[in-house]
Design a protein around this motif. Structure first.
Motif: not given
Length: 119
Positions: A17-18, A20-21, A24, A87, A90-91
């Motif tokens: 999930d670029r 989202g990364f 965040e 982070i 997580k993504h």
């Protein structure tokens, strides 16, 4: 500034999930180096081919490089690297039957020699 460059294995295109990364990192990381959210800029590069060790072909990877202006303490730089690593983990999700390596390097750019133009 800071610049975040992310290289990732092509196989991870659907499990990373670029957006989202980046979102965040831009929200969470700035306080560790006294920067603003607006200052962070992230770009992604897909790795078509890579090799690890001695013929290990079951590894996918995410390499993150964070370039910041010089003058931060070693503790602040270490904290930024740890935050970005957390982070990233997580993504991105590794693929079944494959290993996932996630690495972060934070490096300083000499403040006296950095220049930028914005319109």
């Amino acid at each position: 500034m800071p610049f975040v460059t992310v290289e990732y294995s092509e196989r991870l295109a659907d499990t990373f999930d670029r957006k989202g990364f980046a979102r965040e990192v831009h929200e969470v990381a700035p306080p560790s180096i006294n920067a603003s959210t607006e200052a962070f800029k992230t770009r992604f590069r897909r790795i078509e081919e890579s090799y690890f060790g001695a013929a290990e072909d079951d590894i996918d990877a995410v390499f993150v490089q964070v370039a910041i202006l010089s003058g931060r303490t070693p503790k602040a730089i270490e904290e930024l690297s740890e935050t970005v690593l957390e982070i990233a983990r997580k993504h991105v999700t590794g693929l079944a039957g494959r290993r996932l390596h996630v690495m972060v390097e934070t490096r300083e750019m000499e403040r006296d020699f950095y220049r930028a133009h914005k319109e």
